[in-house]
Design a protein around this motif. Structure first.
Motif, PDB file in Angstrom:
ATOM      1  N   VAL A   1      48.068  44.376  40.312  1.00 26.28           N
ATOM      2  CA  VAL A   1      47.056  44.400  41.343  1.00 26.28           C
ATOM      3  C   VAL A   1      46.127  42.964  40.954  1.00 26.28           C
ATOM      4  O   VAL A   1      46.330  42.469  42.148  1.00 26.28           O
ATOM      5  CB  VAL A   1      46.483  45.509  41.126  1.00 26.28           C
ATOM      6  N   LEU A   2      45.530  43.097  40.025  1.00 28.70           N
ATOM      7  CA  LEU A   2      45.275  40.867  40.443  1.00 28.70           C
ATOM      8  C   LEU A   2      45.731  40.020  40.641  1.00 28.70           C
ATOM      9  O   LEU A   2      45.176  39.022  41.683  1.00 28.70           O
ATOM     10  CB  LEU A   2      44.130  41.417  38.962  1.00 28.70           C
ATOM     11  N   ALA A   3      47.019  39.587  40.033  1.00 32.10           N
ATOM     12  CA  ALA A   3      48.006  38.879  40.415  1.00 32.10           C
ATOM     13  C   ALA A   3      48.652  38.805  41.536  1.00 32.10           C
ATOM     14  O   ALA A   3      47.990  37.607  42.276  1.00 32.10           O
ATOM     15  CB  ALA A   3      49.097  38.720  39.773  1.00 32.10           C
ATOM     16  N   ASN A   4      48.922  39.908  42.326  1.00 28.06           N
ATOM     17  CA  ASN A   4      48.978  40.115  44.012  1.00 28.06           C
ATOM     18  C   ASN A   4      48.219  40.167  44.032  1.00 28.06           C
ATOM     19  O   ASN A   4      48.460  39.236  45.623  1.00 28.06           O
ATOM     20  CB  ASN A   4      49.596  41.519  44.385  1.00 28.06           C
ATOM     21  N   SER A   5      47.196  40.152  44.257  1.00 27.72           N
ATOM     22  CA  SER A   5      45.584  40.229  45.168  1.00 27.72           C
ATOM     23  C   SER A   5      44.935  38.604  44.940  1.00 27.72           C
ATOM     24  O   SER A   5      44.545  37.584  46.373  1.00 27.72           O
ATOM     25  CB  SER A   5      44.704  40.842  45.104  1.00 27.72           C
ATOM     26  N   TYR A   6      44.919  38.234  43.715  1.00 29.60           N
ATOM     27  CA  TYR A   6      43.878  36.711  43.032  1.00 29.60           C
ATOM     28  C   TYR A   6      44.591  35.355  42.594  1.00 29.60           C
ATOM     29  O   TYR A   6      43.975  34.616  42.784  1.00 29.60           O
ATOM     30  CB  TYR A   6      42.783  37.383  42.731  1.00 29.60           C
ATOM     31  N   GLU A   7      46.123  35.830  42.813  1.00 33.83           N
ATOM     32  CA  GLU A   7      46.103  34.307  42.249  1.00 33.83           C
ATOM     33  C   GLU A   7      46.506  33.690  42.722  1.00 33.83           C
ATOM     34  O   GLU A   7      46.096  32.576  42.575  1.00 33.83           O
ATOM     35  CB  GLU A   7      48.105  34.849  41.169  1.00 33.83           C
ATOM     36  N   LYS A   8      47.533  32.907  44.170  1.00 33.30           N
ATOM     37  CA  LYS A   8      47.074  32.104  45.043  1.00 33.30           C
ATOM     38  C   LYS A   8      45.920  31.720  45.361  1.00 33.30           C
ATOM     39  O   LYS A   8      45.534  30.623  45.549  1.00 33.30           O
ATOM     40  CB  LYS A   8      48.495  32.763  46.882  1.00 33.30           C
ATOM     41  N   PRO A   9      44.722  33.282  45.594  1.00 35.23           N
ATOM     42  CA  PRO A   9      43.932  31.915  46.505  1.00 35.23           C
ATOM     43  C   PRO A   9      42.795  31.563  45.580  1.00 35.23           C
ATOM     44  O   PRO A   9      41.901  30.515  45.396  1.00 35.23           O
ATOM     45  CB  PRO A   9      42.850  34.071  46.776  1.00 35.23           C
ATOM     46  N   LEU A  10      43.333  32.373  44.151  1.00 35.80           N
ATOM     47  CA  LEU A  10      42.520  31.260  43.056  1.00 35.80           C
ATOM     48  C   LEU A  10      43.158  30.312  42.891  1.00 35.80           C
ATOM     49  O   LEU A  10      42.530  28.834  42.427  1.00 35.80           O
ATOM     50  CB  LEU A  10      42.587  31.924  41.869  1.00 35.80           C
TER      51      LEU A  10
ATOM     52  N   ALA B   1      43.237  42.741  49.846  1.00 32.85           N
ATOM     53  CA  ALA B   1      43.403  43.986  49.965  1.00 32.85           C
ATOM     54  C   ALA B   1      42.637  45.088  49.116  1.00 32.85           C
ATOM     55  O   ALA B   1      42.394  44.396  48.306  1.00 32.85           O
ATOM     56  CB  ALA B   1      44.920  44.266  49.819  1.00 32.85           C
ATOM     57  N   PRO B   2      43.362  46.115  49.012  1.00 26.31           N
ATOM     58  CA  PRO B   2      42.502  47.260  48.284  1.00 26.31           C
ATOM     59  C   PRO B   2      42.818  46.481  46.314  1.00 26.31           C
ATOM     60  O   PRO B   2      44.096  45.957  46.255  1.00 26.31           O
ATOM     61  CB  PRO B   2      43.381  49.013  48.347  1.00 26.31           C
ATOM     62  N   GLN B   3      42.054  46.534  46.257  1.00 25.38           N
ATOM     63  CA  GLN B   3      42.173  46.531  44.729  1.00 25.38           C
ATOM     64  C   GLN B   3      42.217  46.597  42.952  1.00 25.38           C
ATOM     65  O   GLN B   3      42.123  48.123  43.137  1.00 25.38           O
ATOM     66  CB  GLN B   3      40.628  45.203  43.801  1.00 25.38           C
ATOM     67  N   SER B   4      42.476  46.569  41.994  1.00 24.31           N
ATOM     68  CA  SER B   4      42.522  47.214  41.285  1.00 24.31           C
ATOM     69  C   SER B   4      41.183  48.345  40.417  1.00 24.31           C
ATOM     70  O   SER B   4      40.008  47.503  40.212  1.00 24.31           O
ATOM     71  CB  SER B   4      43.406  46.724  39.697  1.00 24.31           C
ATOM     72  N   ALA B   5      41.336  49.044  40.720  1.00 25.46           N
ATOM     73  CA  ALA B   5      40.378  50.121  39.722  1.00 25.46           C
ATOM     74  C   ALA B   5      40.046  50.320  38.518  1.00 25.46           C
ATOM     75  O   ALA B   5      39.255  51.132  37.825  1.00 25.46           O
ATOM     76  CB  ALA B   5      39.705  51.384  40.892  1.00 25.46           C
ATOM     77  N   ALA B   6      41.103  50.044  37.601  1.00 25.91           N
ATOM     78  CA  ALA B   6      41.117  50.198  36.248  1.00 25.91           C
ATOM     79  C   ALA B   6      40.070  49.688  35.367  1.00 25.91           C
ATOM     80  O   ALA B   6      39.541  48.061  35.571  1.00 25.91           O
ATOM     81  CB  ALA B   6      42.644  50.241  36.041  1.00 25.91           C
TER      82      ALA B   6
END
Length: 354
Positions: free
Chosen positions: A53-62, A349-354
């Motif tokens: 989920v973090l790769a899906n949400s943040y890899e491109k923006p980072l 998008a919603p982020q990981s809650a783990a």
């Protein structure tokens, strides 16, 4: 911040189920004696989902510089910290009933700063399950600084190397339930790096293939059922304990996540799956102190029932508390904190809650 990211509803449900399975592992006798199973692998499942989920949400923006590593870490702290702080008063009361008030002067500052404690009660005695959050934040920082810039092969090699180190630790400790005991804290780093890096690889594979998600209400229910069955496998059902755990984390869990990523849910099933995702973190972070408090009260002489029926009442109460905490505290507080940090936040998008 337009990243083309995708919301995986089935992963939300799987995260909720993993949290519930871990909760049953930590009942502390509230449900009476329960046979040992491998639901501790639910934590490894959390780490895997976080990588995805973090790769899906943040890899491109980072990579594009749209968000800095410090900004990313702040987002993770905002996501995880409010409910963790909410759990601390329960943990403080539980610990004080067992050991008195004097040790709290040293424990509370470390708990507030998320610094592990070198004591027999575990690294985070005020909230036992929160040990995984420490490693979650560590993995997130490593992700933002290093892992996003590495090739798929390199990240996969790191995952396999961490798997070997974790298996070595498990061969000493008996299974993959390591990283939170005195003397095993170092293996927590390899444990999270193994599954978290594997999750990054799964996300990249998914994005390369860009498979069309099929309407999969039944498939979503099937993968959820598979996770329930796997985490309920009795600990005495197989030989070669560490190697069985390795097989589950390296092969079975990624397969479940891969299938779940290729489906979408609709209607009532989608609503249930999203709620499981919303409740997953509150259940995970609140259940430990609650069960610990009940155990402390028993030790102090309170005649609290310990049976499946009484225990299920407590479990249902935890579900209700988790729902109230989500709607009335966690989500409003996080929204305000995000507005304070970024008055005009981009749509995410919603982020990981783990």
């Amino acid at each position: 911040m337009n990243t083309g990211k995708q919301f995986f509803t089935a992963l939300e449900a799987l995260r909720g189920i993993a949290a519930i399975m871990v909760m049953f592992l930590h009942t502390g006798g509230t449900l009476g004696p329960l046979p040992a199973n491998i639901s501790y692998l639910g934590v490894d499942f959390f780490f895997l989902l976080s990588g995805v989920v973090l790769a899906n949400s943040y890899e491109k923006p980072l990579l594009a510089g749209e968000i800095s590593p410090a900004g990313f870490l702040l987002q993770r702290i905002i996501r995880l910290y409010p409910l963790y702080l909410l759990s601390l008063p329960i943990g403080l009361l539980s610990y004080a009933l067992q050991f008195g008030l004097e040790p709290l002067a040293g424990l509370l500052p470390r708990a507030l700063l998320f610094i592990p404690n070198p004591n027999p009660e575990g690294p985070f005695p005020l909230n036992g399950p929160s040990w995984s959050l420490f490693f979650e934040l560590w993995a997130g920082l490593l992700f933002a600084l290093v892992l996003i810039r590495l090739s798929f092969r390199t990240v996969l090699t790191i995952a396999l190397g961490a798997a070997c180190i974790t298996t070595y630790g498990a061969s000493i400790g008996g299974n993959f339930d390591i990283g939170h005991q005195p003397g095993y804290l170092g293996f927590g780093f390899s444990r999270v790096l193994f599954s978290f890096s594997l999750g990054i690889c799964l996300c990249r594979l998914h994005n390369v293939g860009k498979p069309t998600a099929a309407n999969g209400n039944m498939t979503g229910l099937l993968v959820c059922g598979c996770l329930i069955l796997i985490t309920n496998i009795p600990a005495s059902a197989f030989l070669g304990f560490p190697y069985f755990d390795l097989f589950i984390c390296l092969v079975i869990f990624p397969a479940i996540v891969w299938v779940a990523m290729r489906t979408t849910q609709t209607g009532f099933i989608e609503m249930i799956f999203r709620w499981l995702g919303r409740l997953s973190y509150p259940i995970y972070i609140l259940h430990g102190p609650i069960f610990s408090l009940l155990d402390s009260l028993r030790r102090r002489g309170f005649d609290l029932p310990a049976s499946p029926a009484a225990g299920m009442v407590v479990v249902m109460a935890i579900f209700i508390v988790a729902g109230i905490a989500t709607v009335c505290f966690d989500e409003p507080v996080r929204k305000k904190l995000k507005m304070m940090v970024s008055p005009n936040p981009p749509s995410t998008a919603p982020q990981s809650a783990a």
